[in-house]
Every structure is written in C-alpha cells, then in structure tokens.
Design a protein around this motif. Structure first.
Motif, PDB file in Angstrom:
ATOM      1  N   ARG A   1       2.025   7.349  -6.523  1.00 24.60           N
ATOM      2  CA  ARG A   1       0.927   8.282  -6.831  1.00 24.60           C
ATOM      3  C   ARG A   1       1.212   9.686  -6.317  1.00 24.60           C
ATOM      4  N   GLU A   2       2.091   9.791  -5.326  1.00 21.64           N
ATOM      5  CA  GLU A   2       2.391  11.115  -4.761  1.00 21.64           C
ATOM      6  C   GLU A   2       3.067  12.046  -5.774  1.00 21.64           C
ATOM      7  N   ILE A   3       3.692  11.469  -6.781  1.00 22.05           N
ATOM      8  CA  ILE A   3       4.432  12.299  -7.740  1.00 22.05           C
ATOM      9  C   ILE A   3       3.478  12.781  -8.836  1.00 22.05           C
ATOM     10  N   LYS A   4       3.432  14.090  -8.989  1.00 21.65           N
ATOM     11  CA  LYS A   4       2.518  14.689  -9.973  1.00 21.65           C
ATOM     12  C   LYS A   4       2.849  14.186 -11.379  1.00 21.65           C
ATOM     13  N   GLY A   5       1.843  13.751 -12.075  1.00 23.68           N
ATOM     14  CA  GLY A   5       2.056  13.270 -13.442  1.00 23.68           C
ATOM     15  C   GLY A   5       1.930  11.758 -13.553  1.00 23.68           C
ATOM     16  N   VAL A   6       2.030  11.057 -12.412  1.00 26.02           N
ATOM     17  CA  VAL A   6       1.917   9.586 -12.459  1.00 26.02           C
ATOM     18  C   VAL A   6       0.462   9.194 -12.694  1.00 26.02           C
ATOM     19  N   VAL A   7       0.221   8.377 -13.715  1.00 25.87           N
ATOM     20  CA  VAL A   7      -1.152   7.926 -13.960  1.00 25.87           C
ATOM     21  C   VAL A   7      -1.295   6.401 -13.818  1.00 25.87           C
ATOM     22  N   VAL A   8      -0.169   5.690 -13.889  1.00 27.20           N
ATOM     23  CA  VAL A   8      -0.221   4.240 -13.687  1.00 27.20           C
ATOM     24  C   VAL A   8       0.619   3.898 -12.464  1.00 27.20           C
TER      25      VAL A   8
ATOM     26  N   ASN B   1      13.931  14.219 -14.570  1.00 26.07           N
ATOM     27  CA  ASN B   1      13.660  14.649 -13.190  1.00 26.07           C
ATOM     28  C   ASN B   1      12.380  13.998 -12.665  1.00 26.07           C
ATOM     29  N   PHE B   2      11.391  13.888 -13.544  1.00 22.95           N
ATOM     30  CA  PHE B   2      10.134  13.208 -13.183  1.00 22.95           C
ATOM     31  C   PHE B   2      10.418  11.746 -12.823  1.00 22.95           C
ATOM     32  N   TYR B   3      11.150  11.104 -13.709  1.00 18.28           N
ATOM     33  CA  TYR B   3      11.524   9.689 -13.556  1.00 18.28           C
ATOM     34  C   TYR B   3      12.275   9.472 -12.238  1.00 18.28           C
ATOM     35  N   GLN B   4      13.253  10.345 -12.017  1.00 17.40           N
ATOM     36  CA  GLN B   4      14.085  10.232 -10.815  1.00 17.40           C
ATOM     37  C   GLN B   4      13.256  10.480  -9.547  1.00 17.40           C
ATOM     38  N   SER B   5      12.291  11.415  -9.608  1.00 17.96           N
ATOM     39  CA  SER B   5      11.469  11.692  -8.413  1.00 17.96           C
ATOM     40  C   SER B   5      10.664  10.460  -8.022  1.00 17.96           C
ATOM     41  N   VAL B   6      10.103   9.767  -9.016  1.00 14.43           N
ATOM     42  CA  VAL B   6       9.310   8.576  -8.661  1.00 14.43           C
ATOM     43  C   VAL B   6      10.239   7.519  -8.054  1.00 14.43           C
ATOM     44  N   TRP B   7      11.382   7.300  -8.712  1.00 12.28           N
ATOM     45  CA  TRP B   7      12.344   6.322  -8.185  1.00 12.28           C
ATOM     46  C   TRP B   7      12.734   6.672  -6.743  1.00 12.28           C
ATOM     47  N   ASP B   8      13.075   7.935  -6.516  1.00 16.32           N
ATOM     48  CA  ASP B   8      13.537   8.353  -5.179  1.00 16.32           C
ATOM     49  C   ASP B   8      12.459   8.092  -4.126  1.00 16.32           C
ATOM     50  N   ASN B   9      11.228   8.461  -4.470  1.00 12.61           N
ATOM     51  CA  ASN B   9      10.140   8.264  -3.507  1.00 12.61           C
ATOM     52  C   ASN B   9       9.946   6.779  -3.206  1.00 12.61           C
ATOM     53  N   MET B  10      10.049   5.966  -4.236  1.00  9.36           N
ATOM     54  CA  MET B  10       9.851   4.524  -4.036  1.00  9.36           C
ATOM     55  C   MET B  10      10.993   3.911  -3.226  1.00  9.36           C
ATOM     56  N   MET B  11      12.219   4.308  -3.530  1.00 13.67           N
ATOM     57  CA  MET B  11      13.372   3.723  -2.820  1.00 13.67           C
ATOM     58  C   MET B  11      13.339   4.104  -1.334  1.00 13.67           C
TER      59      MET B  11
ATOM     60  N   ASN C   1       0.830  -1.219   0.000  1.00 15.81           N
ATOM     61  CA  ASN C   1       0.000   0.000   0.000  1.00 15.81           C
ATOM     62  C   ASN C   1       0.856   1.258   0.000  1.00 15.81           C
ATOM     63  N   LYS C   2       1.911   1.259   0.816  1.00 11.81           N
ATOM     64  CA  LYS C   2       2.776   2.458   0.914  1.00 11.81           C
ATOM     65  C   LYS C   2       3.537   2.685  -0.394  1.00 11.81           C
TER      66      LYS C   2
END
Ligand code: FAD
Length: 501
Positions: free
Chosen positions: A393-400, A431-441, A386-387
C-alpha cells in the motif's frame, strides 16, 4: 528496433510487419552460425527453427509485466533458435555443441514460469522439451512413475487417473506447466499439505550437464550415501543442465473426499486454527485461508462473508481417516468461534481454481499486477502479513493489496500476496511494478520471511537472492562455475553471473 510479423494484432496478416523494441537483448539476425544450425538439425531430425514467428513466440513466459510490454510494442527478448529434442541422447549432443560454441541454452518446459526464468535475455537457443513427453514406467508395487520431464502436468495426471492413481501435485498451472518445470522451479501444488511439495514427491532423476555428460540417481526410497548431488537440480531453474527424466511417488486414487469450510471473524483466529490442526499431525490435502479482501472477492455469493475470513478444507484418502481428520479440524475451528459454511465454498473453489482470466482482462486496461508467494514461521506470521500488506500500500497507485495462505506446515505458512494498481502519471509501468516488488522483498527479508515459497527467482527476484542466501550465495556461484564454467545454462538469471540488478 525489431521488425517482426504483427500476428499479435491480426493473426492472418503475416505479410505485414511492425516495429518493436526488445527490452533485454537487441534483436539481430540469428547469431547461431548456419553450420551449427545444420548440426542441430542432423541431431534432432530437423526439429530446429530459426523462423521469426517461432522466435517471437518464445520471447516471453508468464511474467505478468511482459504482457504489458507486448501491448506497448516491446518484446522481452528474442532467442536465436528453438530446438525440440526427443530423447536424452539428443539433449546430450546438443549441449556438447552449445558448450563448445558457447551458445546460451535456455531450457523450456511449458513457459508458465512467472518470474521470467525462461526469457532468453542473452539470446541463444531455447531447448524446448515438449517432445520429451513419454511415460516410461509405472511400478505399482513401489508406487513409482518414471517419465520424460517435458510431459505436460495435466496430461500426466490424467494418464495416472485413468490408471487409478494420482501424483497429488496439482498446481494452479496444471494445464500449462511441465514436470521438468516443476522440478526446476521447486513447485508446490494445491493439495500439497497431504502429498508434499515437488521435493517430497521426487524420488530420482536423470539430468544432462552442460558438457553433455548424463547423471542418474537410483529409484530407491532413501540412501545414506553422501550428499544427494542430483537434488541440486531442485530449484535450479536451468542453471546446471537439463532434467530429462524423473521418477515420482504416486498414490492410489483417493476413495473418499470431504469438503468443509468455516468463516472466522479475524485472520488471527483462522491461522491459529490451522496451526493447531497441523500440531495434531492432521494433514487435510487442501487448506486455504483468505484474508477479508480475498474472502469477499472469491466467495461473494456465500451469505454473510463481508468482513470475514474464509478457511476451506478438502480431506481425501481412506474413508475412516478422512472422517477423523474432518472431526478433529471441525472441533479445532469451532473452538475458535468459527461458523461452518459447508461444502459450497469448496465446490466453488474447485470449479474456479484454474481460472486466471482477470490478468488478460485487466492488463489491456492499464492495470499492473502480480502475485508474490513467500513463507514465514508461525512465530512471525501475523506481524509479517500486516507489514507485507503495508509495504504494497505504501507505493502510490496500488489499489489492490491482499493475500491468502495456500500451504501450511507445523512450522509455518506460505502467504500468497496479490498487488495491483495503475502507475501514477509519468511513472513507467515497469518502474511502478519494480517499486512494489522491491518494497515487498525488503519487507519480507526484514520480517524473517523467505522471498519465494514456490515460484522461484528468475529475473524479477534475482537481485534479492544474494540477500536471501547470505554466504550461501557464494557457494552457489562456485557450484555453478564448477558445473557450467562457460556459463551457457540460462545466463542472466538468479543473480548468478551477468546479474539483472
Ligand atoms: C496461472 C499460473 C498458475 C501457477 N500456479 C502455480 C502453483 O500453483 N504452484 C507453483 O509451484 N507454481 C505455479 N505457477 C508457476 C509455474 O507454473 C511453475 O513455476 C512451473 O513449475 C513452471 O513449469 P514450466 O514447465 O511452465 O516451466 P518454464 O516456465 O518453461 O520454465 C521455468 C524455469 O525452469 C527451467 N526449466 C524448465 N524445464 C526444465 C528442465 N527440464 N530442466 C531444467 N530446467 C528446466 C527453465 O529454464 C526456467 O528457468 C503458476 C503459473 C501460472 C501462469
């Protein structure tokens, strides 16, 4: 800025040139001196290239963002030359030269790594192992196969099948990865619950160290002879040297397969069922659980799957054993309220499992995506899932933002997350790509997970490895320095020396 033939645009127009930027190392003329290229040619009977077209071809692996870069006119990085050795002696001679001259060496299997592990971020020499593709020995009585590690996975599995064996290691990248890459990335195949991951299947190996010396381990089922130092090469991602030969377990081709699938109302019920199957010491070869989004995406033509969770099982081996596994699994799933959907969804998965064309379809349309495989113990599994979904989803622009589980243990599970979206205006795709990765890691570490289950570290995860490993990371750095004091082996990766951070 780089001037290269524009074969991405028009395969026939090599005389035209276009201007590209390189993301990591600045393009320059081949930095390896001519006399060294000549020596490499002598060692390999002229299997060396400094041609621009080859250097461009080896500028990337399958790290998804690199396709975006290329469409935007950027090359990830350029090697100085590519070398194709044919045997261990040649690899040893090449590494001696590279070590003396301090030339970076990037081992290259089939380039299917998805973390940028074989991108030549500091230039240097790509050491492509594709010519080292020989089957050396099949030992039927011991069920062992010894091969050169440059062999392509599908070619090897096909060879085994023709001789009535299987290795049981079937990654989704079977057609586009090598056995050396499997060892170096610590890979896991789709049938791993029964046959194990590559570390369970590998019995012995031969490797060339950066100074050209060669180590070999014995083809025995087990030893109690001190630490198995050769096992350092499992997951080494080219940091310690080149794995040139390996001996793997093989199995007689299974006599029977049973395919079965179930739908559950909730992910928790499906995971709990698999946990109970594992606790019974029952090991179907394939177990996959899809969350509600992925169930709909993959099994859209199965009736009544909307808002459901799909579990697929494939059992194979001796007929009586397989039937028993099916009965036990069926009882456990049904007692959690599951409904059987029969063979059809599993057949659909078998037919489509190597199909990854969405990435090529959607990237040109501006969609940025990646997959992130991580592991966690059962105690934290549901909260973790869940987390992690929330973190995407927290990163703006993520739709999947979705997941399936593809590898299971009595102790826990591997979740394979997919994120995708379109970067908001004024945000660079990377930068978008990296933000999602960073949040997930970050979420993964906070929620008791391990940051990679089977893809490895490469470039993208390199800044997270020290956090994952804690004090063990310093030990890893010391080992790296002891084996490769000149840091010639795949520099700039895994956060070891010259971190990409
Ligand atoms: C569509 C797709 C599906 C995938 N599915 C799976 C999957 O199901 N399971 C899974 O585990 N992975 C999967 N992957 C990831 C990838 O295929 C694996 O990581 C694979 O093990 C890489 O093998 P390769 O030969 O392509 O290695 P490369 O990409 O060429 O290299 C990967 C790393 O290993 C090093 N290396 C390669 N060969 C050697 C060698 N002989 N000695 C020392 N170092 C070496 C390289 O320097 C690099 O750091 C998938 C990738 C794609 C693109």
């Amino acid at each position: 800025m780089v001037s290269i033939p524009c074969f991405f645009i028009d395969k026939c127009c090599f005389e035209k040139t276009m201007t590209y930027e390189t993301v990591f190392n600045q393009k320059r003329e081949c930095a390896v001196p001519k006399k060294i290229i000549q020596k490499l040619n002598e060692i390999t009977s002229n299997n060396v290239s400094t041609k621009e077209v080859d250097r461009v071809s080896y500028s990337k692996d399958y790290m998804p963002i690199t396709l975006r870069w290329i469409l935007d006119g950027k090359l990830p990085a350029l090697p100085d030359c590519i070398v194709w050795p044919e045997n261990t002696t040649q690899v040893s001679e090449i590494l001696k030269i590279a070590n003396n001259e301090k030339i970076p060496v990037i081992p290259y299997g089939d380039g299917s790594g998805v973390l940028g592990g074989s991108i030549p971020v500091q230039g240097g020499m790509i050491l492509d192992l594709k010519k080292m593709d020989k089957v050396i020995e099949i030992d039927d009585s011991s069920l062992l196969a010894t091969v050169q590690t440059g062999i392509n996975g599908m070619n090897f599995e096909r060879y085994l099948n023709q001789h009535s064996y299987t290795m049981g290691h079937i990654p989704q990248s079977l057609y586009c990865s090598s056995l050396g890459g499997w060892i170096a990335c610590k890979a896991a195949g789709q049938f791993s619950t029964k046959y194990g991951k590559i570390e369970d299947i590998l019995v012995a190996l031969e490797a060339v160290l950066p100074d050209g010396s060669v180590i070999r381990s014995k083809k025995v089922p087990r030893s109690s002879t001190g630490p198995s130092v050769e096992r350092l090469f499992l997951g080494s991602e080219g940091q310690f040297g080149i794995v040139t030969e390996a001996t793997f377990k093989i199995w007689p081709y299974p006599e029977k397969q049973i395919l079965e699938s179930y739908v559950f109302s909730e992910l928790s019920d499906a995971l709990e069922s698999v946990r109970n199957i594992m606790r019974k010491n029952v090991y179907p070869a394939v177990i996959r659980v899809y969350d509600k989004n992925e169930t709909l995406r993959h099994f859209y033509d199965t009736p009544n799957v909307k808002d459901k969770v799909m579990l697929i099982l494939l059992m194979e081996g001796d007929e009586k054993l397989v039937e028993l596994e099916d009965n036990i699994s069926s009882y456990i799933c049904k007692s959690k309220g599951a409904k059987s959907c029969g063979e059809k969804p599993v057949k659909h998965w078998l037919e489509t499992r190597f199909n990854v064309r969405e990435s090529s379809d959607f990237t040109p349309k501006g969609f940025v995506f990646d997959t992130v495989e991580v592991s966690v113990s059962w105690k934290y599994a549901l909260e973790f899932y869940n987390k992690m979904i929330e973190s995407m989803r927290e990163i703006k622009g993520v739709v999947v933002a979705s997941a399936h589980s593809s590898h299971f243990y009595p102790q826990g599970v591997c979740f394979y997350f997919t994120f995708g979206g379109v970067p908001p205006k004024n945000v660079e795709p990377f930068n978008f790509y990296q933000s999602v990765w960073d949040n997930m890691m970050k979420t993964c570490i906070d929620q008791h997970g391990s940051i990679s289950h089977h893809h490895g570290i490469g470039l993208i995860r390199s800044k997270w490895l020290s956090k994952e490993m804690g004090d063990r990371f310093n030990l890893l750095k010391k080992i790296k320095h002891a084996i490769d004091p000149n840091n010639i082996m795949n520099p700039g990766k895994m956060g070891i020396n010259n971190e990409y951070q």
